[in-house]
Design an enzyme around this catalytic site. Structure first.
Site, PDB file in Angstrom:
ATOM      1  N   TRP A 121       1.310   5.588  -1.798  1.00  0.00           N
ATOM      2  CA  TRP A 121       1.088   6.561  -2.862  1.00  0.00           C
ATOM      3  C   TRP A 121       2.135   6.505  -3.961  1.00  0.00           C
ATOM      4  O   TRP A 121       1.923   7.084  -5.024  1.00  0.00           O
ATOM      5  CB  TRP A 121       1.004   7.969  -2.271  1.00  0.00           C
ATOM      6  CG  TRP A 121      -0.414   8.365  -2.047  1.00  0.00           C
ATOM      7  CD1 TRP A 121      -1.275   7.838  -1.123  1.00  0.00           C
ATOM      8  CD2 TRP A 121      -1.154   9.342  -2.780  1.00  0.00           C
ATOM      9  NE1 TRP A 121      -2.502   8.443  -1.244  1.00  0.00           N
ATOM     10  CE2 TRP A 121      -2.450   9.373  -2.240  1.00  0.00           C
ATOM     11  CE3 TRP A 121      -0.842  10.204  -3.822  1.00  0.00           C
ATOM     12  CZ2 TRP A 121      -3.443  10.229  -2.726  1.00  0.00           C
ATOM     13  CZ3 TRP A 121      -1.827  11.054  -4.305  1.00  0.00           C
ATOM     14  CH2 TRP A 121      -3.112  11.060  -3.754  1.00  0.00           C
TER      15      TRP A 121
ATOM     16  N   TYR B  34       0.826  -1.215   0.000  1.00  0.00           N
ATOM     17  CA  TYR B  34       0.000   0.000   0.000  1.00  0.00           C
ATOM     18  C   TYR B  34       0.858   1.262   0.000  1.00  0.00           C
ATOM     19  O   TYR B  34       1.834   1.350   0.741  1.00  0.00           O
ATOM     20  CB  TYR B  34      -0.891   0.033   1.251  1.00  0.00           C
ATOM     21  CG  TYR B  34      -1.794   1.246   1.302  1.00  0.00           C
ATOM     22  CD1 TYR B  34      -3.007   1.251   0.626  1.00  0.00           C
ATOM     23  CD2 TYR B  34      -1.426   2.399   1.987  1.00  0.00           C
ATOM     24  CE1 TYR B  34      -3.829   2.358   0.647  1.00  0.00           C
ATOM     25  CE2 TYR B  34      -2.243   3.518   2.019  1.00  0.00           C
ATOM     26  CZ  TYR B  34      -3.443   3.487   1.346  1.00  0.00           C
ATOM     27  OH  TYR B  34      -4.261   4.592   1.365  1.00  0.00           O
TER      28      TYR B  34
HETATM   29  N1  MGD Z   1      -1.685  10.185  11.624  1.00  0.00           N
HETATM   30  C1  MGD Z   1      -2.131  10.019  10.375  1.00  0.00           C
HETATM   31  N2  MGD Z   1      -1.635   9.027   9.613  1.00  0.00           N
HETATM   32  C2  MGD Z   1      -2.067   8.850   8.357  1.00  0.00           C
HETATM   33  C3  MGD Z   1      -3.074   9.690   7.824  1.00  0.00           C
HETATM   34  C4  MGD Z   1      -3.610  10.726   8.653  1.00  0.00           C
HETATM   35  O1  MGD Z   1      -4.527  11.478   8.250  1.00  0.00           O
HETATM   36  N3  MGD Z   1      -3.094  10.876   9.908  1.00  0.00           N
HETATM   37  N4  MGD Z   1      -3.519   9.491   6.541  1.00  0.00           N
HETATM   38  C5  MGD Z   1      -3.371   8.164   5.973  1.00  0.00           C
HETATM   39  C6  MGD Z   1      -3.604   8.180   4.534  1.00  0.00           C
HETATM   40  S1  MGD Z   1      -5.141   8.759   4.043  1.00  0.00           S
HETATM   41  C7  MGD Z   1      -2.721   7.709   3.635  1.00  0.00           C
HETATM   42  S2  MGD Z   1      -3.217   7.621   1.976  1.00  0.00           S
HETATM   43  C8  MGD Z   1      -1.403   7.200   4.040  1.00  0.00           C
HETATM   44  C9  MGD Z   1      -0.287   7.524   3.039  1.00  0.00           C
HETATM   45  O2  MGD Z   1       0.838   6.768   3.317  1.00  0.00           O
HETATM   46  P1  MGD Z   1       1.907   6.405   2.158  1.00  0.00           P
HETATM   47  O3  MGD Z   1       1.226   6.270   0.867  1.00  0.00           O
HETATM   48  O4  MGD Z   1       2.701   5.250   2.634  1.00  0.00           O
HETATM   49  O5  MGD Z   1       2.793   7.728   2.162  1.00  0.00           O
HETATM   50  P2  MGD Z   1       3.892   8.276   1.168  1.00  0.00           P
HETATM   51  O6  MGD Z   1       4.754   9.158   1.981  1.00  0.00           O
HETATM   52  O7  MGD Z   1       3.270   8.869  -0.027  1.00  0.00           O
HETATM   53  O8  MGD Z   1       4.721   6.985   0.779  1.00  0.00           O
HETATM   54  C10 MGD Z   1       5.054   6.632  -0.513  1.00  0.00           C
HETATM   55  C11 MGD Z   1       6.483   6.109  -0.541  1.00  0.00           C
HETATM   56  O9  MGD Z   1       6.759   5.633  -1.860  1.00  0.00           O
HETATM   57  C12 MGD Z   1       8.064   6.063  -2.246  1.00  0.00           C
HETATM   58  N5  MGD Z   1       8.096   6.099  -3.714  1.00  0.00           N
HETATM   59  C13 MGD Z   1       7.677   7.079  -4.531  1.00  0.00           C
HETATM   60  N6  MGD Z   1       7.859   6.727  -5.819  1.00  0.00           N
HETATM   61  C14 MGD Z   1       8.396   5.498  -5.807  1.00  0.00           C
HETATM   62  C15 MGD Z   1       8.815   4.598  -6.842  1.00  0.00           C
HETATM   63  O10 MGD Z   1       8.683   4.861  -8.025  1.00  0.00           O
HETATM   64  N7  MGD Z   1       9.330   3.403  -6.451  1.00  0.00           N
HETATM   65  C16 MGD Z   1       9.460   3.059  -5.148  1.00  0.00           C
HETATM   66  N8  MGD Z   1       9.961   1.855  -4.870  1.00  0.00           N
HETATM   67  N9  MGD Z   1       9.086   3.905  -4.160  1.00  0.00           N
HETATM   68  C17 MGD Z   1       8.557   5.089  -4.485  1.00  0.00           C
HETATM   69  C18 MGD Z   1       8.206   7.409  -1.580  1.00  0.00           C
HETATM   70  O11 MGD Z   1       9.557   7.753  -1.464  1.00  0.00           O
HETATM   71  C19 MGD Z   1       7.506   7.174  -0.228  1.00  0.00           C
HETATM   72  O12 MGD Z   1       8.401   6.715   0.747  1.00  0.00           O
HETATM   73  O13 MGD Z   1      -1.060   7.752   5.310  1.00  0.00           O
HETATM   74  C20 MGD Z   1      -2.044   7.473   6.300  1.00  0.00           C
HETATM   75  N10 MGD Z   1      -1.539   7.856   7.597  1.00  0.00           N
HETATM   76  N1  MGD Z   2      -1.008  18.723   0.538  1.00  0.00           N
HETATM   77  C1  MGD Z   2      -1.501  17.472   0.637  1.00  0.00           C
HETATM   78  N2  MGD Z   2      -2.714  17.187   0.113  1.00  0.00           N
HETATM   79  C2  MGD Z   2      -3.218  15.931   0.227  1.00  0.00           C
HETATM   80  C3  MGD Z   2      -2.493  14.890   0.839  1.00  0.00           C
HETATM   81  C4  MGD Z   2      -1.215  15.226   1.403  1.00  0.00           C
HETATM   82  O1  MGD Z   2      -0.541  14.373   1.996  1.00  0.00           O
HETATM   83  N3  MGD Z   2      -0.753  16.522   1.274  1.00  0.00           N
HETATM   84  N4  MGD Z   2      -3.006  13.630   0.920  1.00  0.00           N
HETATM   85  C5  MGD Z   2      -4.134  13.260   0.042  1.00  0.00           C
HETATM   86  C6  MGD Z   2      -4.802  12.069   0.611  1.00  0.00           C
HETATM   87  S1  MGD Z   2      -4.086  10.542   0.415  1.00  0.00           S
HETATM   88  C7  MGD Z   2      -5.961  12.139   1.284  1.00  0.00           C
HETATM   89  S2  MGD Z   2      -6.660  10.725   1.942  1.00  0.00           S
HETATM   90  C8  MGD Z   2      -6.649  13.423   1.461  1.00  0.00           C
HETATM   91  C9  MGD Z   2      -7.192  13.566   2.886  1.00  0.00           C
HETATM   92  O2  MGD Z   2      -8.210  14.501   2.898  1.00  0.00           O
HETATM   93  P1  MGD Z   2      -8.938  14.846   4.273  1.00  0.00           P
HETATM   94  O3  MGD Z   2      -9.163  13.604   5.027  1.00  0.00           O
HETATM   95  O4  MGD Z   2     -10.120  15.672   3.983  1.00  0.00           O
HETATM   96  O5  MGD Z   2      -7.793  15.744   4.910  1.00  0.00           O
HETATM   97  P2  MGD Z   2      -7.319  16.184   6.364  1.00  0.00           P
HETATM   98  O6  MGD Z   2      -6.301  17.234   6.105  1.00  0.00           O
HETATM   99  O7  MGD Z   2      -6.919  15.033   7.185  1.00  0.00           O
HETATM  100  O8  MGD Z   2      -8.587  16.811   7.050  1.00  0.00           O
HETATM  101  C10 MGD Z   2      -9.377  17.810   6.446  1.00  0.00           C
HETATM  102  C11 MGD Z   2      -9.966  18.714   7.497  1.00  0.00           C
HETATM  103  O9  MGD Z   2     -10.781  17.953   8.396  1.00  0.00           O
HETATM  104  C12 MGD Z   2     -10.676  18.552   9.677  1.00  0.00           C
HETATM  105  N5  MGD Z   2     -11.103  17.606  10.701  1.00  0.00           N
HETATM  106  C13 MGD Z   2     -10.375  16.647  11.325  1.00  0.00           C
HETATM  107  N6  MGD Z   2     -11.124  15.974  12.223  1.00  0.00           N
HETATM  108  C14 MGD Z   2     -12.375  16.519  12.156  1.00  0.00           C
HETATM  109  C15 MGD Z   2     -13.616  16.263  12.832  1.00  0.00           C
HETATM  110  O10 MGD Z   2     -13.737  15.365  13.670  1.00  0.00           O
HETATM  111  N7  MGD Z   2     -14.688  17.036  12.493  1.00  0.00           N
HETATM  112  C16 MGD Z   2     -14.610  18.020  11.549  1.00  0.00           C
HETATM  113  N8  MGD Z   2     -15.708  18.699  11.268  1.00  0.00           N
HETATM  114  N9  MGD Z   2     -13.453  18.296  10.916  1.00  0.00           N
HETATM  115  C17 MGD Z   2     -12.363  17.545  11.205  1.00  0.00           C
HETATM  116  C18 MGD Z   2      -9.235  18.971   9.781  1.00  0.00           C
HETATM  117  O11 MGD Z   2      -9.069  20.019  10.714  1.00  0.00           O
HETATM  118  C19 MGD Z   2      -8.919  19.392   8.355  1.00  0.00           C
HETATM  119  O12 MGD Z   2      -9.032  20.774   8.190  1.00  0.00           O
HETATM  120  O13 MGD Z   2      -5.760  14.517   1.208  1.00  0.00           O
HETATM  121  C20 MGD Z   2      -5.118  14.407  -0.049  1.00  0.00           C
HETATM  122  N10 MGD Z   2      -4.451  15.673  -0.299  1.00  0.00           N
HETATM  123 MO    MO Z   3      -5.117   8.930   1.701  1.00  0.00          MO
END
Ligand code: MGD
Ligand code: MGD
Ligand code: MO
Length: 808
Positions: free
Chosen positions: A155, A153
Site C-alpha cells: 500500500w 506489492y
Molecule cells: N491475516 C490477514 N492478512 C492480510 C489481510 C487480511 O485480511 N488478513 N489482508 C491482505 C490485504 S487485502 C492487503 S492489501 C495486504 C496489505 O499489506 P501491505 O500493503 O504490505 O501493508 P502496509 O502495512 O500498508 O505496508 C506498506 C508499507 O509501506 C511503507 N511505506 C509507506 N510509504 C512509503 C514510502 O513512501 N516509501 C517506502 N519505501 N515505504 C513506504 C509502510 O511503512 C509500510 O511498511 O495485507 C494482506 N494481509
Molecule cells: N481501517 C482500515 N480500512 C481498510 C483497510 C485497513 O487496513 N484499515 N484496508 C483496506 C483494504 S486493502 C482492503 S482489501 C479492504 C478489505 O475490505 P474487506 O475485505 O471487506 O474487510 P474485512 O475487514 O476483512 O472484512 C469485512 C467484514 O467481513 C466479515 N467476514 C469475514 N469473513 C466472513 C465470512 O466468511 N462471511 C461473512 N458473511 N462475513 C465475513 C468480517 O467480520 C468483517 O466485518 O479494507 C480497506 N479498508
Molecule cells: Mo487489500
C-alpha cells in the site's frame, strides 16, 4: 484570489457546464470557509495535503509537524490522521542506511536464515547505493533478470509520483526486467473470476450502480460481510471526502432495510438499525444457494431474466434442486452448513424477491479457501432475482470494503509514475510468494494456465510489508532465507525492514512534494513538502535514480526530470486526459499555489448493466456467450475440482464444520480499525487499543468462560502453523466459535528469525494458512484458519516491536 470556473463541455446534458473550482475561489463561491492555500516553503506554516486516510491540514512550527486537522469538506474524516505527528518522529524511524552484519562481510555467502536476528551496521549513503548497484549487477550477470523479484506489492502511500512499486518496477524494467506479480491480496480471486462471468471486473473497480440510485430506489440491502464503517476510512490514493459512510447513512435515512450477514456484529449494525444475522465463516455460498432454492421452488425466481440474460442455468438448476448430487440445496440443508435458521433463509428469499433488492458482498468473503464461490453465488442469486440493471437493484462487491468505489464513470485521473516496459514475462499470482521462493522450477496452475515458479536470487521491496501481509509467516520465514540478497526501502523498522540485508531509509509523504489524486474522488491535491527529511531518509525516486546512475541508466530512469519536473510533467499529462472529458485544468503553478482542484465529477445515477439489460445483443458482455455465465464452460474445461464450472458449496479443509479439539475456533483477521494494515501500528491510536501491549482478540463469552479468559487478560493463539500472544476482549459481538483478530500488528518474535517462535505482539498471520483460493484465482486465503486459544499466566515478555534492531 480570483474564483475560477472551468466548464465541462460536450458530453451530454448531464455532464454539461458543471462548475469546476479551484481551492482559493472555492472558499468564496461555495462558502466552504477556511480553505487556505499552501504557504511558502519556509518557517511555520499550515498546508493541506492528501493521504490514503483522506485529506488533512498539517501545521508545522519551527520546521516540525505539530498537529493535524481534518479537511473541512470531509464529512467523515478519520481519527487516524492524528497519528501523523507522532509516527513521523517515532523512534522506529530508520535513521541511516544499514546492512546486516554478516551479509556486509560475506554477501551472497552469508546465511539467509540469519535475517531478522542479526545486528545491523550503519552505512553512508554512497556506500549503501554502491552495494545495491553491485548486487543488481552481480545477480544479473550470474542468473539473468528472472532472478529479480521487484513486484514490490504493498500500500505504500498516496501520491501519484512517489509511488513505490512503480519506482521499483521502473528501476528493474529499464535494467532488463524482473519477475512481477499478478492480482492482489484484496480481491485476487474475485478479479480473476468476474471476467469469466461478467466480461469484466467492473463490479469491483467500478463504475457500478451509484449511491443516489440506491437511496432513491432500493428497498432492501443484503450485505454479506456487513458494511464496516472502519474500512470506509481508507481510499487507495487518498480522498477529499469520505463518502461511503455518508451514503450508507442516507440509505438508512431513506428507510431502506439493511441486513448484515456477518460472523461479527460491526459498528454499523447499531448505527444503521440493521438486522444482524451471524453466519459460520466461509459458508456464505451455501446460504446463497439456499436462497436460490427457495426462489426456484416457490416460483419466485425471475426465469425470464435468467433465460434472456444468462447462460448455463440448465446445469445450475439440477445442482440447486439436488438432482445432480442427491442433495437439494434447500434452507434446511443450508441451516446445517451455515447455522442460519432455515425459516430465516426462506423469509429472506421471499423478501428479496418482493422488494427492490441490492446485494453487497464484501471482499473478505473471497479471501478464503474456495473464495471464488461466494462471489459466484452472489451473481447467481442476483440473476435469479432478475433485478440486475434496474435502478437500485442487482449486486456489487466494493460498496462497503473501502471508501468511495461506487463512483460515476470517468476516465480522468492524474497519471502515475511510469513503470516502463518489463521485458521479463514471468509472473506469479501475488499471494504465491512463499511457494515461489520455496519451490523454484515447480509448476502450478492459475486461471487455466500452466505456469512455472522462477528461481529468485534477489528481492527488492519498497512500500510493502510482507512480514505482516503474507499468510503463515513461519513458512515465509523459511522461504525468505533462500534469496541471496534482500533490499528494502522503508521509513520505519517494520518486520520486513528488520529481515533485509540492506535497509534504505525512505521519506514519507510529508517530507517530499507530490500530487494526490484518486479516481474515486473529485479532488486533486497538491502535497507540498512540509518538513525536512527525518534522519537521513531519502525519496525512493532519488534512491532509485542514484542506483540507476551507478548502473549507467540514470537519464533513462529520470528522463532528465527532478521531483518538481515530474510533478509538472504528470500534471501536464493529466491536463491532456482532462480535455477528453471536457475539463480544462488550471496551469500547474496556479494549482500548486492554490493547493487543490475540485473536478466536475457528477453524482448522477449510473446503473450497472442497465445498457445490457436494455439490449443484450447490442451491449453483449465480453464473456464467451455475451451473457452472464451462471455456468462457465471455460472454467469447467479447466477441470479444477477446487473451482468447478458453477457456484458450488465446497467444504474448506479448515472451517467450523471440521473443527476438532486441537483447533476448535475459526479465526477471522479483519482489516484494522486503527491502522491501515501495519501502517500506524506504531501510532498512538493503535497503541492505545492494545491490551498489555498486545493486539486485542475478540472472543464470545461462551468460548472465553471454559478457557478462564476475561477481558484484559493475555492469551496464546495457536495452531500447528504458529502462535502469537493476544490481549482478550470478551464480547457477544462475535458469534460463538469465532475469534476475531485484526491484521497488521508488527510481529515481534520471542526468538527473532527463528521459524516457530511465538510472536509476542499478536499478528494473525502466524496462524493463517498459505494456500491459494483455488487453481483458478490463487488468491489469498487469510480468512480460513482454525485455531485454539489458551490463557497465558505468569510474567509476560516485553513487547519490543517498535524498538530499532541492534546496531553493531
Ligand atoms: N491475516 C490477514 N492478512 C492480510 C489481510 C487480511 O485480511 N488478513 N489482508 C491482505 C490485504 S487485502 C492487503 S492489501 C495486504 C496489505 O499489506 P501491505 O500493503 O504490505 O501493508 P502496509 O502495512 O500498508 O505496508 C506498506 C508499507 O509501506 C511503507 N511505506 C509507506 N510509504 C512509503 C514510502 O513512501 N516509501 C517506502 N519505501 N515505504 C513506504 C509502510 O511503512 C509500510 O511498511 O495485507 C494482506 N494481509
Ligand atoms: N481501517 C482500515 N480500512 C481498510 C483497510 C485497513 O487496513 N484499515 N484496508 C483496506 C483494504 S486493502 C482492503 S482489501 C479492504 C478489505 O475490505 P474487506 O475485505 O471487506 O474487510 P474485512 O475487514 O476483512 O472484512 C469485512 C467484514 O467481513 C466479515 N467476514 C469475514 N469473513 C466472513 C465470512 O466468511 N462471511 C461473512 N458473511 N462475513 C465475513 C468480517 O467480520 C468483517 O466485518 O479494507 C480497506 N479498508
Ligand atoms: Mo487489500
Amino acid at each position: 484570489m480570483a474564483a475560477r470556473e472551468f466548464f465541462k463541455i460536450g458530453r451530454g446534458p448531464s455532464l454539461d457546464r458543471r462548475r469546476f473550482l479551484l481551492a482559493g475561489g472555492a472558499a468564496a463561491v461555495l462558502g466552504a470557509g477556511g480553505v487556505k492555500p499552501a504557504f511558502a516553503l519556509a518557517g511555520d506554516r499550515e498546508a493541506l495535503t492528501s493521504s490514503h486516510w483522506g485529506a488533512f491540514r498539517a501545521r508545522v512550527v519551527d520546521g516540525r509537524l505539530v498537529s493535524v486537522a481534518p479537511f473541512e469538506r470531509d464529512p467523515f474524516p478519520t481519527a487516524m490522521i492524528q497519528n501523523f505527528p507522532s509516527i513521523l518522529y517515532d523512534k522506529s524511524r530508520i535513521a541511516k542506511p544499514m546492512a546486516r552484519k554478516s551479509w556486509l562481510e560475506k554477501r551472497e555467502k552469508a546465511d539467509g536464515a540469519d535475517r531478522g536476528r542479526e545486528a545491523f551496521v550503519e552505512l553512508e549513503w554512497d556506500q549503501a547505493l554502491d552495494l545495491a548497484a553491485e548486487e543488481m549487477q552481480r545477480v544479473k550477470d550470474s542468473y539473468g533478470n528472472e532472478a529479480f523479484y521487484a513486484a514490490s506489492y504493498g500500500w505504500a502511500s498516496g501520491g501519484r509520483f512517489h509511488a513505490c512499486d512503480e519506482m521499483m518496477n521502473r528501476l528493474y524494467a529499464l535494467y532488463g526486467g524482473y519477475v512481477d506479480d499478478l492480482t492482489n491480496y484484496s480481491f485476487g480471486a474475485g478479479m480473476v473470476l468476474l471476467p469469466h462471468l461478467l466480461g469484466s471486473s467492473q463490479a469491483i473497480g467500478g463504475p457500478f450502480t451509484t449511491w443516489p440510485s440506491l437511496v432513491q430506489n432500493t428497498q432492501l440491502i443484503v450485505m454479506f460481510g456487513g458494511a464496516t464503517f472502519k474500512n470506509a476510512q481508507i481510499t487507495w490514493g487518498g480522498s477529499g471526502e469520505h463518502t461511503t459512510e455518508k451514503w450508507l447513512r442516507q440509505c438508512h435515512a431513506a428507510g431502506i432495510e439493511m441486513i448484515s450477514i456477518n460472523p461479527v456484529r460491526e459498528d454499523e449494525v447499531v448505527a444503521l438499525d440493521m438486522e444482524w444475522q451471524p453466519i459460520r465463516p466461509n459458508s456464505d455460498v451455501a446460504l446463497m444457494l439456499a436462497l436460490c432454492h427457495t426462489l426456484l421452488t416457490e416460483g419466485l425466481a425471475d426465469l425470464a431474466f435468467v433465460e434472456r440474460y444468462t447462460v448455463g442455468f440448465a446445469k445450475v438448476r439440477p445442482y440447486i434442486l439436488g438432482e445432480s448430487d442427491g442433495q437439494p440445496k434447500d434452507a434446511d440443508w443450508a441451516a446445517s452448513v451455515t447455522q442460519v435458521p432455515a425459516d430465516w433463509i426462506r423469509n429472506l428469499a421471499r423478501k428479496m424477491a418482493a422488494k427492490r433488492s441490492m446485494i453487497m458482498t464484501a471482499w473478505s468473503l473471497q479471501r478464503a479457501r474456495y473464495g471464488e464461490q461466494p462471489w459466484w453465488g452472489t451473481i447467481l442469486l442476483a440473476a435469479m432475482l432478475g433485478q440486475i440493471g434496474l435502478p437500485g437493484g442487482g449486486f456489487g462487491f466494493s460498496y462497503t470494503s473501502i471508501n468511495g468505489y461506487a463512483f460515476p464513470p470517468s476516465s480522468f485521473n492524474v497519471p502515475g509514475f511510469p513503470r516502463g516496459r518489463n521485458p521479463v514475462k514471468t509472473r506469479i499470482p501475488v499471494a504465491r510468494i512463499a511457494d515461489m521462493l520455496l519451490q523454484p522450477g515447480a509448476e502450478f496452475e492459475f486461471n487455466g494456465r500452466q505456469m512455472t515458479y522462477p528461481d529468485i536470487r534477489m528481492i527488492h521491496w519498497a512500500g510493502g510489508n510482507p512480514f505482516h501481509h503474507h499468510q503463515d509467516l513461519n513458512r515465509l520465514t523459511r522461504a525468505w532465507a533462500k534469496p541471496e540478497t534482500v533490499i528494502v526501502h522503508e521509513p520505519w523498522w517494520t518486520p520486513t525492514a528488520r529481515r533485509a540485508d540492506l535497509v534504505l531509509p525512505a521519506t514519507t509523504t510529508l517530507e517530499r512534494n507530490d500530487i494526490g489524486a484518486s479516481p474515486r474522488d473529485r479532488y486533486v491535491f497538491a502535497m507540498p513538502q512540509l518538513v525536512a527529511p527525518v534522519g537521513q531518509a531519502r525519496n525512493d525516486f532519488d534512491i532509485c535514480a542514484d542506483i540507476a546512475e551507478r548502473l549507467g541508466y540514470r537519464a533513462d530512469f529520470t528522463e532528465g526530470r527532478d521531483e518538481m519536473g515530474w510533478l509538472r510533467h504528470l500534471y501536464a499529462r493529466a491536463g491532456e486526459r482532462a480535455v477528453v472529458e471536457g475539463i480544462v485544468l488550471p496551469d500547474f503553478d496556479t494549482f500548486w499555489s492554490e493547493g487543490m482542484i475540485v473536478l466536475p465529477r457528477p453524482e448522477d445515477d449510473y446503473i450497472y448493466l442497465a445498457d445490457f439489460r436494455a439490449d443484450p445483443e447490442a451491449n453483449a458482455l465480453r464473456t464467451p456467450s455475451g451473457r452472464i455465465e451462471l455456468f462457465s464452460e471455460k472454467i469447467a474445461a479447466m477441470g479444477y475440482d477446487d473451482c468447478p464450472g458453477q457456484a458450488t458449496w465446497l467444504e474448506p479443509e479448515e472451517w467450523l464444520g471440521r473443527a476438532g479439539e486441537e483447533a476448535p475456533l475459526h479465526l477471522i483477521s479483519s482489516h484494522p480499525q486503527h491502522r491501515l494494515h501495519s501502517q500506524m501500528d506504531n501510532g498512538p491510536l493503535a497503541r492505545a487499543s492494545k491490551i498489555q501491549g498486545r493486539e486485542p482478540l475478540w472472543l464470545h463469552p461462551d468460548d472465553a468462560a471454559p478457557r478462564g479468559l476475561k477481558t484484559g487478560e493475555v492469551a496464546r493463539l495457536f495452531n500447528d502453523r504458529g502462535a502469537c500472544q493476544v490481549g482478550v476482549i470478551v464480547s457477544d459481538r462475535v458469534t460463538p466459535g469465532v475469534a476475531m483478530l485484526q491484521e497488521g500488528a508488527w510481529i515481534d518474535p520471542q526468538e527473532p528469525g527463528v521459524p516457530g517462535s511465538i510472536d509476542k505482539h499478536g499478528n494473525p498471520n502466524l496462524v493463517t494458512k498459505d494456500i491459494g483460493t483455488s487453481r483458478l484465482g490463487q488468491g489469498c486465503t487469510a480468512q480460513t484458519a482454525l485455531v485454539q486459544i489458551e490463557k497465558l499466566e505468569g510474567p509476560l515478555p516485553e513487547v519490543t516491536a517498535y524498538d530499532p534492531p541492534e546496531v553493531a
